[in-house]
Design a protein around this motif. Sequence first.
Motif, PDB file in Angstrom:
ATOM      1  N   LEU A 117      73.902  57.337   7.205  1.00  0.00           N
ATOM      2  CA  LEU A 117      72.899  58.388   7.299  1.00  0.00           C
ATOM      3  C   LEU A 117      72.515  58.834   5.896  1.00  0.00           C
ATOM      4  O   LEU A 117      73.373  59.226   5.099  1.00  0.00           O
ATOM      5  CB  LEU A 117      73.431  59.570   8.111  1.00  0.00           C
ATOM      6  CG  LEU A 117      72.430  60.656   8.489  1.00  0.00           C
ATOM      7  CD1 LEU A 117      71.309  60.088   9.365  1.00  0.00           C
ATOM      8  CD2 LEU A 117      73.125  61.806   9.214  1.00  0.00           C
ATOM      9  N   LYS A 118      71.218  58.781   5.605  1.00  0.00           N
ATOM     10  CA  LYS A 118      70.710  59.142   4.282  1.00  0.00           C
ATOM     11  C   LYS A 118      69.951  60.463   4.361  1.00  0.00           C
ATOM     12  O   LYS A 118      69.290  60.757   5.365  1.00  0.00           O
ATOM     13  CB  LYS A 118      69.766  58.052   3.769  1.00  0.00           C
ATOM     14  CG  LYS A 118      70.360  56.655   3.775  1.00  0.00           C
ATOM     15  CD  LYS A 118      71.297  56.449   2.621  1.00  0.00           C
ATOM     16  CE  LYS A 118      70.549  56.200   1.332  1.00  0.00           C
ATOM     17  NZ  LYS A 118      71.466  55.883   0.218  1.00  0.00           N
ATOM     18  N   PRO A 119      70.015  61.273   3.307  1.00  0.00           N
ATOM     19  CA  PRO A 119      69.275  62.548   3.327  1.00  0.00           C
ATOM     20  C   PRO A 119      67.783  62.339   3.134  1.00  0.00           C
ATOM     21  O   PRO A 119      67.341  61.374   2.511  1.00  0.00           O
ATOM     22  CB  PRO A 119      69.881  63.309   2.144  1.00  0.00           C
ATOM     23  CG  PRO A 119      70.325  62.229   1.199  1.00  0.00           C
ATOM     24  CD  PRO A 119      70.777  61.081   2.063  1.00  0.00           C
ATOM     25  N   ALA A 120      67.017  63.261   3.685  1.00  0.00           N
ATOM     26  CA  ALA A 120      65.572  63.257   3.476  1.00  0.00           C
ATOM     27  C   ALA A 120      65.250  63.772   2.081  1.00  0.00           C
ATOM     28  O   ALA A 120      66.100  64.346   1.393  1.00  0.00           O
ATOM     29  CB  ALA A 120      64.894  64.129   4.526  1.00  0.00           C
ATOM     30  N   GLN A 121      64.010  63.577   1.667  1.00  0.00           N
ATOM     31  CA  GLN A 121      63.564  64.095   0.372  1.00  0.00           C
ATOM     32  C   GLN A 121      63.286  65.593   0.427  1.00  0.00           C
ATOM     33  O   GLN A 121      63.325  66.276  -0.589  1.00  0.00           O
ATOM     34  CB  GLN A 121      62.298  63.352  -0.079  1.00  0.00           C
ATOM     35  CG  GLN A 121      62.507  61.867  -0.306  1.00  0.00           C
ATOM     36  CD  GLN A 121      63.505  61.585  -1.402  1.00  0.00           C
ATOM     37  OE1 GLN A 121      63.414  62.142  -2.483  1.00  0.00           O
ATOM     38  NE2 GLN A 121      64.461  60.718  -1.114  1.00  0.00           N
ATOM     39  N   VAL A 122      62.995  66.092   1.631  1.00  0.00           N
ATOM     40  CA  VAL A 122      62.656  67.504   1.815  1.00  0.00           C
ATOM     41  C   VAL A 122      63.750  68.170   2.637  1.00  0.00           C
ATOM     42  O   VAL A 122      64.245  67.587   3.612  1.00  0.00           O
ATOM     43  CB  VAL A 122      61.301  67.653   2.538  1.00  0.00           C
ATOM     44  CG1 VAL A 122      60.957  69.129   2.741  1.00  0.00           C
ATOM     45  CG2 VAL A 122      60.201  66.960   1.743  1.00  0.00           C
ATOM     46  N   SER A 123      64.131  69.382   2.244  1.00  0.00           N
ATOM     47  CA  SER A 123      65.115  70.149   3.015  1.00  0.00           C
ATOM     48  C   SER A 123      64.445  71.385   3.599  1.00  0.00           C
ATOM     49  O   SER A 123      63.715  72.103   2.892  1.00  0.00           O
ATOM     50  CB  SER A 123      66.292  70.571   2.120  1.00  0.00           C
ATOM     51  OG  SER A 123      67.017  69.440   1.669  1.00  0.00           O
TER      52      SER A 123
END
Length: 332
Positions: free
Chosen positions: A32-38
């Motif tokens: 699972l990779k994080p998105a660019q926007v939080s």
Amino acid sequence: MKIMKAYKFLVLLIGAVFVSCSSVKVISYDELKPAQVSFPPQVRNIAVVNNMPPVPQARQGVVTIGDLDGDGKLSAESLASSLADTRYFRQVMICDSALYASDSSEVRYQLDMNTVNELLQDLDADMLFSLDRVFIQTKRVELLYPDMPVAWPVLNVKMAPVLSLYIANKERPVQIITKTDSLQLDLNGLLSDNDIRQAVASAAASMLSRQLVPYWVSTERLYFDGGGVEMRDAGVYVRENDWKNALDIWQSLYDHSKSKKIKARTACNIALAYEMLGNLEDAQKWLDSAESSASEGSDEARVIQIYKVKLMERLKETPYLNMQMGRFGNKF
């Protein structure tokens, strides 16, 4: 219509790079990779709106070479569907009717505050995702393959979606997201501008989703297998996804061996086991031990360096991923 897209892979040329290291194996797993926007936890309901100008109906069999505008309705629906499939937000609404008048000659990108507030209220949303443009540029190219006697004609399609994020009572978007990518379409079949717009709508939605919400990717890791009964036994556990038993064998072998080579290999494997078990801190510690035991320029040192790059990347991403997944009360 066939879509041919170039993907970037981690190419592990074990046979060429590790000639003497026949016991190096590869495992693949989903990460699972994080998105660019939080987004803050209170952003639960989002609405996707079509802020793109209308496009004329394309004739079948006619392909535009050059600049082309994406289809707003298709693109907004594809983005909303892609975001809904992730189940990251509680609710995803869609307003795919163009905010432009059908006969408007106005060139507008940003929405005014009153329009944003009305849309948020009407759609009962916490945030507005305004799809403002999907720029498309096409070019005919011919691909040559070694086993084909003639060139293969394809249409190279570059795309650049533009998405603006709005909250209530703000005159400007809180963030504007744009990204470029390309795909290739087979020109041997029947193809029209509508086909191009449909393919781009789907590809752009997937591309934007990865900017907005955490996403799964298939990734690879190297580990040492063989060279002794214990290593082969541990390798069996790895293939059964039993990392605890594999870890126990590697730990015992590390503790009892006096060989720096074996210590380097088992320490690297122990680091991988801890990573697979979700303990990244211990994984980093054991990888440091593996690095200190490996001889400079050895096959072990090369494998450890490849792993170190990937583990450092994951360690860097983990705080962002934990923050983004915090709305579910989970740590990743």
